[in-house]
Design an enzyme around this catalytic site. Structure first.
Site, PDB file in Angstrom:
ATOM      1  N   CYS A 101       0.841  -1.204   0.000  1.00 32.21           N
ATOM      2  CA  CYS A 101       0.000   0.000   0.000  1.00 32.21           C
ATOM      3  C   CYS A 101       0.873   1.249   0.000  1.00 32.21           C
ATOM      4  O   CYS A 101       0.607   2.209  -0.736  1.00 32.21           O
ATOM      5  CB  CYS A 101      -0.935  -0.011   1.202  1.00 32.21           C
ATOM      6  SG  CYS A 101      -2.120   1.374   1.221  1.00 32.21           S
ATOM      7  N   CYS A 194      -6.285  -4.247   6.821  1.00 35.00           N
ATOM      8  CA  CYS A 194      -7.394  -3.295   6.771  1.00 35.00           C
ATOM      9  C   CYS A 194      -8.558  -3.796   5.935  1.00 35.00           C
ATOM     10  O   CYS A 194      -9.710  -3.474   6.216  1.00 35.00           O
ATOM     11  CB  CYS A 194      -6.903  -1.938   6.261  1.00 35.00           C
ATOM     12  SG  CYS A 194      -6.462  -1.898   4.509  1.00 35.00           S
TER      13      CYS A 194
END
Length: 352
Positions: A101, A194
């Site tokens: 990410c 997440c």
């Protein structure tokens, strides 16, 4: 400077944006909408990217007094992070999605767009520091240090990054948020992965990869000790959940030693067999000065929140090779190896 503050809706990014504004920068806040179905990505302290997070970020921007926008990057996130995560497990590796990410979204897609829009830098709430020498360094709050997941950044990306929280502990950040009147001061930290809000990675992978039964075999004898429904559900060093039908002769527990996708086999053995003395990584990124022309002595970190291990590191044929001065246990391909000189990041690579 004109800077873009990435605001997740949490306390760290809110205080980072506030500090940047207080330092005199022209700050614009942006929330990254990363979930295709944002209502389902948070469960208490798990997950992120919900409508609640977007609203929390907007309220924080209002309190700070900065413009605020939402950028939809759900498709890019799904392709570069979620799909990569699934593919890595299918290939028998154990990825760290926070690394991807940072590499692909926050400091590639976001930074590239920010620069194209005329911003000079991106501000984030990561707990790390950039020293006067430009080197990425550990946070003063070592339990919260995130330099490991930022070590994939290139020099040009670090030069356009600002990490305002690296000189503060998490407790200090929360206290400051309360003093500034930010409603997120006591908001729980998100943890785990997440995009897997319930924390059930095995279920998440099974839904996308399907069942793929195979053997669990003993390293020493090759004997079949049990069955699995999918090798992707296991990682090197795992002890629990093996459901082996035959105990070890010495009565000691067995651990996952390796995963072989070509044969769909999970190999197990004693804890001592997890010890490794050499680690090799590809796709090296070196930001700690000139590329070394020979072996150097440093420390390496081999997993998020892992301890540093003294090592001799060298770059050979576009790979980073680390000879460990003491064995490390349970090292999984797909994780990062990060080399440090003291608290400064020298470079990183993906363990193969």
């Amino acid at each position: 400077m004109r800077v873009l503050a990435a605001m997740s809706g949490g306390v760290d990014s809110a205080v980072a944006a506030a500090r940047a504004a207080e330092a005199g920068h022209d700050v614009t806040g942006v929330h990254l909408a990363l979930a295709r179905n944002p209502q389902t990505y948070r469960s208490g302290a798990r997950g992120c990217c919900t409508l609640e997070d977007s609203r929390d970020a907007r309220r924080a921007a209002d309190v700070i007094g900065i413009p605020f926008y939402v950028w939809d990057m759900a498709d890019r996130f799904h392709e570069d992070v979620v799909d990569d995560f699934v593919a890595e497990y299918a290939a028998g590796r154990t990825p760290n999605p926070c690394l991807r990410c940072n590499e692909k979204i926050k400091f590639a897609a976001v930074l590239d767009r920010a620069v194209a829009l005329g911003f000079d830098a991106v501000v984030t709430g990561h707990h790390a520091r950039l020293g006067p020498d430009g080197l990425l360094r550990r946070s003063v709050d070592l339990p919260k240090d995130q330099s490991y997941v930022l070590a994939v950044l290139r020099r040009d990306q670090l030069d356009r990054s600002i990490f305002p929280l690296g000189d503060s502990t998490k407790a200090q950040v929360r206290a400051e948020a309360a003093e500034r009147g930010l409603a997120v001061a006591q908001k729980p930290d998100s943890h785990d992965i997440c995009f897997i809000a319930d924390g059930d990675t095995r279920r998440f992978l099974a839904e996308r990869l399907g069942e793929a039964p195979g053997d669990i075999v003993e390293a020493e004898t090759g004997a079949v000790l049990g069955q699995h429904a999918g090798a992707y559900a296991y990682t090197v060093g795992q002890r629990r959940g093996l459901a082996l039908k035959n105990p070890a002769a010495d009565g000691r527990p067995r651990y996952v030693l390796s995963i072989t996708p070509t044969t769909n086999t999970v190999t197990v053995g004693p804890a001592s067999a997890l010890d490794v003395s050499e680690v090799v990584g590809d796709r090296p990124v070196w930001t700690g000065g000139p590329l070394p022309d020979g072996p150097i002595e440093c420390e390496v970190q081999l997993r998020a929140h892992g301890e540093g291990v003294p090592a001799t590191v060298e770059l050979v044929d576009d790979r980073l090779r680390a000879s460990l001065h003491r064995p490390a246990r349970g090292i999984a391909a797909g994780q990062a190896i990060v080399a440090y000189a003291g608290d400064a990041v020298l470079g990183s690579a993906t363990i193969v």
